[in-house]
Write a protein that holds these residues in place. Structure first.
Motif, PDB file in Angstrom:
ATOM      1  N   THR A  67      -9.829  15.177  -1.129  1.00  0.00           N
ATOM      2  CA  THR A  67     -10.429  15.109   0.206  1.00  0.00           C
ATOM      3  C   THR A  67     -10.815  13.684   0.600  1.00  0.00           C
ATOM      4  OG1 THR A  67     -12.645  15.627  -0.620  1.00  0.00           O
ATOM      5  CG2 THR A  67     -11.261  17.483   0.063  1.00  0.00           C
ATOM      6  N   ASN A  68     -10.704  12.732  -0.318  1.00  0.00           N
ATOM      7  CA  ASN A  68     -10.934  11.317   0.001  1.00  0.00           C
ATOM      8  C   ASN A  68      -9.767  10.715   0.780  1.00  0.00           C
ATOM      9  OD1 ASN A  68     -13.339  11.395  -1.418  1.00  0.00           O
ATOM     10  ND2 ASN A  68     -12.444  10.568  -3.280  1.00  0.00           N
ATOM     11  N   LEU A  69      -8.654  11.414   0.861  1.00  0.00           N
ATOM     12  CA  LEU A  69      -7.450  10.892   1.513  1.00  0.00           C
ATOM     13  C   LEU A  69      -7.592  11.054   3.031  1.00  0.00           C
ATOM     14  CD1 LEU A  69      -4.757  12.269  -0.950  1.00  0.00           C
ATOM     15  CD2 LEU A  69      -5.973  10.088  -1.019  1.00  0.00           C
ATOM     16  N   LEU A 118      -6.068   6.917  -3.586  1.00  0.00           N
ATOM     17  CA  LEU A 118      -4.914   6.497  -2.776  1.00  0.00           C
ATOM     18  C   LEU A 118      -5.250   6.626  -1.295  1.00  0.00           C
ATOM     19  CD1 LEU A 118      -2.120   8.224  -4.883  1.00  0.00           C
ATOM     20  CD2 LEU A 118      -2.883   5.849  -5.005  1.00  0.00           C
ATOM     21  N   VAL A 119      -6.261   5.902  -0.867  1.00  0.00           N
ATOM     22  CA  VAL A 119      -6.826   6.087   0.471  1.00  0.00           C
ATOM     23  C   VAL A 119      -5.880   5.703   1.607  1.00  0.00           C
ATOM     24  CG1 VAL A 119      -9.208   5.964  -0.302  1.00  0.00           C
ATOM     25  CG2 VAL A 119      -8.006   3.868   0.338  1.00  0.00           C
ATOM     26  N   LEU A 167       1.725  13.309   1.590  1.00  0.00           N
ATOM     27  CA  LEU A 167       1.632  13.761   0.206  1.00  0.00           C
ATOM     28  C   LEU A 167       2.388  15.067   0.069  1.00  0.00           C
ATOM     29  CD1 LEU A 167       0.497  13.559  -2.668  1.00  0.00           C
ATOM     30  CD2 LEU A 167      -1.592  14.681  -1.821  1.00  0.00           C
ATOM     31  N   ASP A 168       3.344  15.082  -0.822  1.00  0.00           N
ATOM     32  CA  ASP A 168       4.161  16.271  -1.061  1.00  0.00           C
ATOM     33  C   ASP A 168       3.953  16.727  -2.503  1.00  0.00           C
ATOM     34  OD1 ASP A 168       6.092  18.207  -1.414  1.00  0.00           O
ATOM     35  OD2 ASP A 168       7.679  17.076  -0.429  1.00  0.00           O
ATOM     36  N   ASN A 205       0.830  -1.191   0.000  1.00  0.00           N
ATOM     37  CA  ASN A 205       0.000   0.000   0.000  1.00  0.00           C
ATOM     38  C   ASN A 205       0.870   1.249   0.000  1.00  0.00           C
ATOM     39  OD1 ASN A 205      -2.309  -1.559   0.173  1.00  0.00           O
ATOM     40  ND2 ASN A 205      -2.315  -1.513   2.396  1.00  0.00           N
ATOM     41  N   LEU A 206       0.641   2.105  -0.959  1.00  0.00           N
ATOM     42  CA  LEU A 206       1.392   3.349  -1.069  1.00  0.00           C
ATOM     43  C   LEU A 206       1.054   4.262   0.103  1.00  0.00           C
ATOM     44  CD1 LEU A 206       3.309   5.006  -2.874  1.00  0.00           C
ATOM     45  CD2 LEU A 206       1.269   5.958  -3.953  1.00  0.00           C
TER      46      LEU A 206
END
Length: 82
Positions: free
Chosen positions: A48-50, A27-28, A33-34, A1-2
């Motif tokens: 916004t799903n993250l 990508l839940v 995140l950069d 998983n990323l």
């Protein structure tokens, strides 16, 4: 998983609605995140799903405009760099 994604010097077309693809919202499991230093002007609402994101770096994107939904979502992230 990323769990960590860094996109730098992203190349995009100026007529694109968003230079970041909407699939980023899939990508839940992402925790960090950069997207810094990309000259972004917008990011897709799907970001916004993250829900597991703890670190978000959007610095050095001077033209970036966030929606109200994105602003509320960012408030729940532990470490945000704008």
């Amino acid at each position: 998983n990323l769990q960590y994604l860094k996109i730098t010097r992203f190349r995009f077309e100026l007529d694109e609605p968003s230079p970041i693809p909407i699939e980023i919202g899939n990508l839940v499991n992402l925790k960090r995140l950069d997207l810094s230093n990309n000259n972004l002007w917008c990011i897709p609402e799907e970001i916004t799903n993250l829900s597991n994101l703890t670190v978000l770096n959007l610095s050095r994107n001077d033209q970036l405009r966030l929606s109200e939904t994105q602003k509320r979502w960012i408030e729940g992230i532990d470490a945000v760099h704008l």
